[in-house]
Design an enzyme around this catalytic site. Structure first.
Site, PDB file in Angstrom:
ATOM      1  N   TYR A  74      62.084 -21.520 -48.160  1.00 31.45           N
ATOM      2  CA  TYR A  74      62.774 -22.581 -48.904  1.00 31.45           C
ATOM      3  C   TYR A  74      61.840 -23.776 -49.071  1.00 31.45           C
ATOM      4  CZ  TYR A  74      66.630 -25.564 -50.382  1.00 31.45           C
ATOM      5  OH  TYR A  74      67.466 -26.371 -51.104  1.00 31.45           O
ATOM      6  N   PHE A 128      58.820 -30.017 -79.907  1.00 33.33           N
ATOM      7  CA  PHE A 128      59.477 -28.710 -79.941  1.00 33.33           C
ATOM      8  C   PHE A 128      60.995 -28.914 -79.855  1.00 33.33           C
ATOM      9  CE2 PHE A 128      60.987 -24.786 -77.809  1.00 33.33           C
ATOM     10  CZ  PHE A 128      60.679 -23.923 -78.840  1.00 33.33           C
ATOM     11  N   ASP A 129      61.784 -27.893 -80.284  1.00 27.82           N
ATOM     12  CA  ASP A 129      63.233 -28.138 -80.390  1.00 27.82           C
ATOM     13  C   ASP A 129      63.919 -28.426 -79.053  1.00 27.82           C
ATOM     14  OD1 ASP A 129      63.166 -25.503 -79.604  1.00 27.82           O
ATOM     15  OD2 ASP A 129      64.120 -24.698 -81.403  1.00 27.82           O
ATOM     16  N   ASP A 219      52.988 -32.278 -73.591  1.00 30.55           N
ATOM     17  CA  ASP A 219      53.744 -31.038 -73.469  1.00 30.55           C
ATOM     18  C   ASP A 219      52.655 -29.969 -73.490  1.00 30.55           C
ATOM     19  OD1 ASP A 219      54.999 -28.650 -73.886  1.00 30.55           O
ATOM     20  OD2 ASP A 219      56.489 -29.428 -75.280  1.00 30.55           O
ATOM     21  N   ALA A 221      52.342 -26.656 -72.780  1.00 25.54           N
ATOM     22  CA  ALA A 221      52.642 -25.223 -72.706  1.00 25.54           C
ATOM     23  C   ALA A 221      51.434 -24.348 -73.062  1.00 25.54           C
ATOM     24  CB  ALA A 221      53.818 -24.894 -73.634  1.00 25.54           C
ATOM     25  N   LYS A 262      53.950 -19.647 -71.197  1.00 23.69           N
ATOM     26  CA  LYS A 262      52.909 -19.449 -72.216  1.00 23.69           C
ATOM     27  C   LYS A 262      51.565 -19.342 -71.495  1.00 23.69           C
ATOM     28  CE  LYS A 262      56.423 -21.431 -74.658  1.00 23.69           C
ATOM     29  NZ  LYS A 262      57.699 -21.777 -74.037  1.00 23.69           N
ATOM     30  N   HIS A 453      71.143 -20.402 -85.401  1.00 25.69           N
ATOM     31  CA  HIS A 453      70.287 -19.228 -85.638  1.00 25.69           C
ATOM     32  C   HIS A 453      70.454 -18.148 -84.571  1.00 25.69           C
ATOM     33  CE1 HIS A 453      68.019 -22.134 -83.299  1.00 25.69           C
ATOM     34  NE2 HIS A 453      67.188 -21.187 -82.894  1.00 25.69           N
TER      35      HIS A 453
HETATM   36  N1  F0G Z   1      57.502 -26.981 -75.347  1.00 26.17           N
HETATM   37  C1  F0G Z   1      56.933 -26.153 -76.239  1.00 26.17           C
HETATM   38  C2  F0G Z   1      55.778 -26.631 -77.056  1.00 26.17           C
HETATM   39  C3  F0G Z   1      57.437 -24.850 -76.415  1.00 26.17           C
HETATM   40  O1  F0G Z   1      56.869 -24.046 -77.303  1.00 26.17           O
HETATM   41  C4  F0G Z   1      58.531 -24.431 -75.624  1.00 26.17           C
HETATM   42  C5  F0G Z   1      59.103 -23.098 -75.780  1.00 26.17           C
HETATM   43  C6  F0G Z   1      59.081 -25.326 -74.697  1.00 26.17           C
HETATM   44  C7  F0G Z   1      58.537 -26.600 -74.583  1.00 26.17           C
HETATM   45  C8  F0G Z   1      60.259 -24.971 -73.825  1.00 26.17           C
HETATM   46  O2  F0G Z   1      59.851 -24.134 -72.822  1.00 26.17           O
HETATM   47  O3  F0G Z   1      61.186 -22.055 -73.158  1.00 26.17           O
HETATM   48  O4  F0G Z   1      60.039 -22.531 -70.979  1.00 26.17           O
HETATM   49  O5  F0G Z   1      62.022 -23.829 -71.652  1.00 26.17           O
HETATM   50  N2  F0G Z   1      58.847 -22.347 -76.740  1.00 26.17           N
HETATM   51  C9  F0G Z   1      59.293 -20.995 -76.989  1.00 26.17           C
HETATM   52  C10 F0G Z   1      58.857 -20.536 -78.353  1.00 26.17           C
HETATM   53  C11 F0G Z   1      60.724 -20.755 -76.718  1.00 26.17           C
HETATM   54  O6  F0G Z   1      59.285 -19.424 -78.752  1.00 26.17           O
HETATM   55  O7  F0G Z   1      58.068 -21.211 -79.017  1.00 26.17           O
HETATM   56  P1  F0G Z   1      60.835 -23.081 -72.121  1.00 26.17           P
END
Ligand code: F0G
Length: 468
Positions: A74, A128-129, A219, A221, A262, A453
């Site tokens: 833990y 990102f969304d 960000d 990723a 990623k 979507h």
């Molecule tokens: N930031 C970026 C630039 C991303 O591309 C994603 C996720 C996230 C944050 C969120 O990360 O999924 O681990 O919570 N992108 C995926 C895509 C879902 O298909 O581009 P997560």
């Protein structure tokens, strides 16, 4: 990039997974059962899955080994110690906090840094969304300050993910500096077709942030893919190692959120990293509430162990050369076949320019969905609309929001597909492109209010026969 940049895969394949091969007839039934929504199509019926590069990569033998050796405590497991030490070296940040995935990390950072009463504004290069969602959730608004260089999908501009410092200054002044707690740079810019951000831009943005006394965050990723582009394309960077470039990239920033799914080369996980102890303490308290104790953050010890190995492996230059080369190969061959794509190819995906492919199909018939579904029917390849359906409706007017351009994204999982798989995709996309005048648009038969979507249902719209 050289003419044929596709290097051989710098790995051998030790474990295989059977790929489903289906007939067109079977696919027609599957897509009908899925009510025309590619997200409803079971993965077991997909021949090549380019829906996302997130959490879909293959782990190495060293990562599988680390999974077995990972320990489950833990608090303060050995796996955690390994991850912490690795992330501290890779990112040059003292404080590392795990989260269950990228959006968990976003949740922590934005709830801690955003003061909802101030109506905060977060400038960036196209959030990102999920990032935008979390900014909204914390009471803020995102502002896009990406340069106009990102607007031309056909130019050779090498760093289309760059923020325009002039736009950034204006956005900060317009909002009032008190309302801007941080600037967020996404590396690479997923919403701008996976285009990279230059070192020059990172330094310029830091200067702007310093002028106003604002924090700068990544960000991160796809940080390693971004570093490879800097090495390849930016003057004076060619002789540096990827690890050195990553260190340089992170030096000017105060912290970062990261989806490990990623460039962490793992299937689940996320991180927040930062320099400031006070900030870390606030994040860690929130993290304990929402993610888990700060030394596991919603992940199993073995997941942390695999991530530590992934963060080291992703810096291997021969891996990145192959990775970026594979994306380039896919894009270049599609372009050679006449298919309009966003150029130059980004790091993790190729974006088809549907606005140019189906210029006459009304946007109310969602041309991106029409193209995406036609590709599945043609070959069993799954690709994804990034266009009007994903953009949703304006909550005020109830009208569809139409992005400047409609895209379909071909996102490539890491270390999963070979060159012949890419050839299969190229043939199918080219075939659908050449027969694009036969494509039929779609309309909703079920449209959910939020994130439509994912769960919408569609039927095809019959083509109007021209009366002339
Ligand atoms: N930031 C970026 C630039 C991303 O591309 C994603 C996720 C996230 C944050 C969120 O990360 O999924 O681990 O919570 N992108 C995926 C895509 C879902 O298909 O581009 P997560």
């Amino acid at each position: 990039m050289p003419e044929n940049p596709y290097p051989f895969e710098p790995f051998k394949i030790k474990t295989t997974e059977r790929i489903p091969i289906t007939s067109r007839e079977e696919r027609e039934k599957i897509l009908t059962d899925a009510k025309g929504n590619i997200f409803n199509v079971p993965a077991r019926t997909i021949t090549i899955d380019l829906l996302t590069d997130s959490g879909t990569g293959a782990m190495s033998d060293a990562q599988w080994g680390a999974l077995v050796q990972g320990d489950e405590s833990y608090a303060g497991s050995r796996s955690w110690e390994d991850l912490q030490a690795t992330a501290q070296v890779v990112f040059g940040m003292p404080y590392i906090l795990p989260a269950h995935q990228g959006r968990g990390a976003e949740h922590l950072l934005f709830t801690v840094l955003l003061d909802r009463d101030k109506k905060p504004v977060i400038p960036g290069n196209g959030h990102f969304d999920t990032t935008m969602g979390h900014i909204d959730w914390a009471g803020g608004t995102g502002v896009d300050c990406i340069g106009d260089w990102a607007l031309d999908p056909e130019s050779d501009y090498p760093f289309k993910g760059d923020i325009d410092p002039g736009k950034l200054r204006s956005a900060i002044k317009e909002a009032g500096v008190d309302r801007v707690p941080l600037v967020l740079i996404t590396i690479t810019a997923n919403t701008a077709a996976g285009q990279p951000v230059s070192m020059k831009c990172i330094c310029e943005v830091r200067e702007v942030c310093d002028e106003f006394g604002i924090g700068l965050y990544f960000d991160a990723a796809r940080f390693a893919e971004n570093a490879y582009f800097i090495k390849e394309r930016e003057e004076g960077m060619g002789d540096k190692s990827i690890a050195e470039i990553v260190t340089m990239m992170f030096e000017p920033v105060d912290g970062a959120v990261m989806s490990s799914k990623k460039d962490g080369l793992v299937n689940i996980g996320g991180l927040v990293v930062c320099r400031d102890k006070k900030l870390y303490r606030r994040l860690a308290s929130m993290g304990t509430l929402f993610e888990g104790f700060p030394t596991y953050g919603g992940q199993a010890g073995r997941d942390l162990a695999a991530l530590a190995v992934g963060l080291r492996e992703v810096l291997h230059e021969e891996y990145l050369r192959w990775r970026i080369g594979q994306t380039y190969y896919l894009g270049k061959r599609l372009r050679d076949n006449g298919v309009p794509i966003v150029w130059p190819p980004g790091g993790h995906a190729i974006y088809l320019n549907i606005s140019k492919i189906l210029p006459d199909m009304p946007l109310s018939q969602y041309p991106g969905v029409a193209f995406q579904n036609a590709v599945y029917l043609d070959s069993g390849v799954r690709v994804c609309e990034i266009g009007s359906v994903m953009a949703g409706r304006d909550p005020e007017t109830g009208e569809d929001r139409h992005p400047r351009l409609e895209f379909v994204r071909l996102a490539i999982p890491r270390r999963v597909y070979t060159q012949t798989h890419m050839d299969y995709v190229i043939e199918s996309i080219t075939r659908v492109y050449e027969n694009r005048d036969k494509l039929k648009g779609v309309r909703f038969i079920y449209e959910p209010k939020v994130l439509r979507h994912f769960t919408a249902e569609y039927e095809e719209v019959e083509k109007e026969v021209s009366k002339t």
